[in-house]
Design a protein around this motif. Structure first.
Motif, short mmCIF file in Angstrom:
data_model
loop_
_atom_site.label_atom_id
_atom_site.label_comp_id
_atom_site.label_asym_id
_atom_site.label_seq_id
_atom_site.Cartn_x
_atom_site.Cartn_y
_atom_site.Cartn_z
N ASP A 140 43.15 39.27 31.17
CA ASP A 140 44.12 40.09 30.59
C ASP A 140 44.67 41.23 31.14
O ASP A 140 43.94 41.84 31.74
CB ASP A 140 43.79 40.33 29.07
CG ASP A 140 44.79 40.77 27.82
OD1 ASP A 140 46.01 40.36 28.47
OD2 ASP A 140 44.59 41.37 27.16
N ARG A 141 46.05 41.40 31.10
CA ARG A 141 46.57 42.71 31.71
C ARG A 141 47.82 43.12 30.79
O ARG A 141 48.68 42.23 30.64
CB ARG A 141 46.99 42.33 33.11
CG ARG A 141 47.64 43.67 33.74
CD ARG A 141 48.08 43.33 35.01
NE ARG A 141 47.29 42.59 35.94
CZ ARG A 141 47.34 42.41 37.32
NH1 ARG A 141 48.84 42.66 37.68
NH2 ARG A 141 46.60 41.86 38.20
N ARG A 142 47.80 44.42 30.48
CA ARG A 142 48.99 44.90 29.66
C ARG A 142 49.19 46.10 30.30
O ARG A 142 48.31 47.11 30.53
CB ARG A 142 48.61 45.08 28.17
CG ARG A 142 48.34 43.65 27.51
CD ARG A 142 48.01 43.81 26.19
NE ARG A 142 46.60 43.46 25.63
CZ ARG A 142 45.84 43.55 25.04
NH1 ARG A 142 46.31 44.37 24.04
NH2 ARG A 142 44.71 43.04 24.75
N SER A 143 50.64 46.52 30.38
CA SER A 143 51.05 47.67 31.00
C SER A 143 51.52 48.55 29.94
O SER A 143 52.24 48.11 29.13
CB SER A 143 52.19 47.47 31.77
OG SER A 143 51.74 46.83 32.94
N TYR A 144 51.25 49.82 30.07
CA TYR A 144 51.66 50.95 29.25
C TYR A 144 51.88 52.19 29.85
O TYR A 144 51.80 52.15 31.11
CB TYR A 144 50.28 51.29 28.28
CG TYR A 144 49.94 50.37 27.34
CD1 TYR A 144 50.50 49.87 26.02
CD2 TYR A 144 48.71 49.50 27.83
CE1 TYR A 144 50.07 48.80 25.35
CE2 TYR A 144 48.34 48.57 26.99
CZ TYR A 144 48.95 48.05 25.71
OH TYR A 144 48.38 47.10 25.08
N THR A 145 52.58 53.09 28.99
CA THR A 145 53.33 54.45 29.87
C THR A 145 51.77 54.84 30.33
O THR A 145 50.87 55.24 29.41
CB THR A 145 53.82 55.28 28.86
OG1 THR A 145 54.97 54.49 28.55
CG2 THR A 145 54.28 56.41 29.56
N GLY A 146 51.64 55.21 31.63
CA GLY A 146 50.49 55.85 32.18
C GLY A 146 49.18 55.17 32.68
O GLY A 146 48.31 55.67 33.18
N PHE A 147 49.20 53.91 32.19
CA PHE A 147 48.08 53.04 32.50
C PHE A 147 48.43 51.58 32.28
O PHE A 147 49.32 51.40 31.77
CB PHE A 147 46.78 53.63 31.73
CG PHE A 147 46.88 53.24 30.28
CD1 PHE A 147 46.21 52.25 29.56
CD2 PHE A 147 47.56 53.93 29.49
CE1 PHE A 147 46.31 51.69 28.56
CE2 PHE A 147 47.68 53.55 27.99
CZ PHE A 147 46.93 52.66 27.52
N THR A 148 47.45 50.85 32.97
CA THR A 148 47.46 49.25 32.76
C THR A 148 46.14 48.95 32.24
O THR A 148 45.11 49.32 32.85
CB THR A 148 47.63 48.52 34.12
OG1 THR A 148 49.09 49.04 34.56
CG2 THR A 148 47.76 47.20 34.01
N TYR A 149 46.24 48.20 31.16
CA TYR A 149 44.80 48.04 30.58
C TYR A 149 44.43 46.46 31.02
O TYR A 149 45.32 45.52 30.83
CB TYR A 149 44.89 47.94 28.98
CG TYR A 149 43.85 47.25 28.36
CD1 TYR A 149 42.47 47.50 28.34
CD2 TYR A 149 43.92 45.84 27.60
CE1 TYR A 149 41.50 46.75 27.60
CE2 TYR A 149 42.92 45.17 27.29
CZ TYR A 149 41.74 45.84 27.08
OH TYR A 149 40.72 44.98 26.57
N SER A 150 43.36 46.26 31.77
CA SER A 150 42.84 44.91 32.16
C SER A 150 41.65 44.43 31.46
O SER A 150 40.73 45.40 31.44
CB SER A 150 42.73 44.85 33.48
OG SER A 150 44.00 45.02 34.14
N THR A 151 41.43 43.29 31.31
CA THR A 151 40.19 42.92 30.78
C THR A 151 39.43 41.92 32.03
O THR A 151 40.38 41.15 32.32
CB THR A 151 40.12 41.71 29.48
OG1 THR A 151 40.80 42.69 28.48
CG2 THR A 151 38.71 41.79 28.97
#
Ligand SMILES: NC(=O)c1ccc[n+]([C@@H]2O[C@H](COP(=O)([O-])OP(=O)(O)OC[C@H]3O[C@@H](n4cnc5c(N)ncnc54)[C@H](OP(=O)(O)O)[C@@H]3O)[C@@H](O)[C@H]2O)c1
Length: 159
Positions: A140-151
């Motif tokens: 999984d990968r999701r982009s947010y302001t200031g960071f990218t969250y990956s599982t």
């Protein structure tokens, strides 16, 4: 048995902390952290527990320490394996939430990583342990302001 999961925010240079604190202010990352861990078991080192300053609400808090006195609101364990065994006995998902020492001991056991890849460069005195990202499959990968969250899930042949 519930798998061991690691949750961490770090830069691409593996910086996770500076002088006992997070070097950045990313409220949305904290929100994600809460969404993932509420109702679950969190396992942390004494330094991380003291930098948070109190038990995390609505979670079973296991703190690993040789020195801390028994404290209300946390389950105190004197060794890492005692902490893992206790966490497993609760039957909920287990999130290792840091810091460096706990990540180092949890990494060989972990089946899932939740990494918030923080944008940019930050100086820091605490680094996530070196590891081979190629041993892990990103699920999984999701982009947010200031960071990218990956599982990531550990590849079967990488255990
Ligand atoms: N970016 C992130 O996602 C994130 C998350 C968490 C923390 N951090 C950062 O990480 C840094 C702290 O990391 P750290 O390595 O200094 O601290 P830590 O891992 O939180 O705690 C270390 C302490 O845990 C206890 N401990 C660890 N392994 C043990 C074992 N096998 N048996 C018994 N006790 C054990 C010891 O406590 P005693 O000395 O009491 O025996 C040790 O001093 C801070 O800068 C913090 O901001 C970053």
């Amino acid at each position: 048995m519930p798998p061991i999961q690691i949750i961490v925010a770090m830069t691409r240079d593996r910086v996770i902390g500076e002088k006992g604190e997070l070097p950045w202010n990313l409220p949305h990352d904290l929100k994600l952290f809460c969404q993932l861990t509420i109702g679950k078991t969190v396992l942390m080192g004494r330094t991380t527990y003291q930098s948070i300053g109190k038990p995390l609400a609505q979670r079973r808090n296991i703190v690993i320490s040789r020195s801390l006195a028994v404290t209300q609101g946390i389950e105190l364990c004197r060794t890492f394996s005692e902490g893992v065994n206790l966490a497993r006995s609760f039957g909920h998902d287990i999130f290792c939430i840091g810091g460096v020492e706990i990540y180092r001991q949890a990494l060989p056991l972990a089946e899932r990583l939740h990494i918030s890849w923080v944008d940019g460069a930050f100086s820091g005195d605490s680094l996530f342990p070196e590891f081979e990202l190629t041993d892990w499959s990103e699920t999984d990968r999701r982009s947010y302001t200031g960071f990218t969250y990956s599982t990531y899930l550990r590849k079967k042949n990488a255990l």
